[in-house]
Design a protein around this motif. Sequence first.
Motif: not given
Length: 347
Positions: A239, A241, A264-265, A287, A294, A296, A305-309
């Motif tokens: 994944n 961004n 994301p990480h 979530r 995760r 968002e 949308i930006i994903q972050i883990e």
Amino acid sequence: MSITIENLNKNFGSYKALDNINLEVNSGELLALLGPSGCGKTSLLRIIGGMELADSGKLLFHGEDVQQRDARERNVGFVFQHYALFRHMTVFENVAFGLRVKPKKERHNEAEIKRRVHELLNLVQLDFLHDRYPAQLSGGQRQRIALARALAVEPKILLLDEPFGALDAQVRKELRRWLRRLHDELHITSIFVTHDQEEALEVADRVVVMNKGKIEQVGTPDEVYAAPATPFVYKFIGNVNMFHSRDHAPWAAEHGDAVAYVRPHDIDISRIAQDDTALPVEVKLVRAIGSIVRVEVALDSSSEIIQIELSRERFDSAPLVIGDKVFIRPRQFRVFESGVLNELSAA
């Protein structure tokens, strides 16, 4: 057995399946051809195996040109996605088949064939099923029998075309770990085709990332994941961004018309801006997925949308809920200007 491919091209009518492919496969290496459907990976595998002919270019096995040799003369083992086992033959007879159809001067006697088959069935841990028929086996067992049959003729090169594609996720994971252990025992030069990024990264010594008939990058699993050479590799493996310079991200905008790619990480999230490179965002989704959480978020200036883990530990130390106004900042990223890598930056 090493493989050298030089300036290889293949067209199917007006469609260019392979475009000037150059590749070195080391002796005893397990190499993955990775890419989306239609990228040329199966065409390349079939040309190596002698099931297709290249339009131009060179194909060398250990320095010898093999393009005029047919598939049988190349001493290559092939494992297909759908097993290709003979339904009317037992497991034993399926594995023995390749040994029995060898030319008479190369064929072993029946006692040696029996010894060799049982040796291979023990190697794939299925000798106890030697008298069963394919219909009586699970998908994972059939694929191991297909591999034993390919190994029976003692190939110098083993080619696997989406070998686990027809299996469910859990069986795939078990079999790819088993394949890696088996390869470490046998050290046969092996090439396998897959579109599954995780599979390629877990199993292969090196990964060849292909796109539209071309090689985008060749490297170890760590190299192609941590240091992608092109935007395509970045987006295809794992994944990611993308921050455009129009998003007013300082670390992208300073490069003009550019895109910054961030895993994301590799994004920090905090309640306060740590410095002027931090971007204000709003939490849209939280979530928990196993050992990670995760999150968002969306930039105030954009609906993108930006994903972050986050690890569970990191999240539990500073929990977030939907609607929180926070700041994000990448720990590391890569900037591409007009599709060309500009630099790697790290906090």
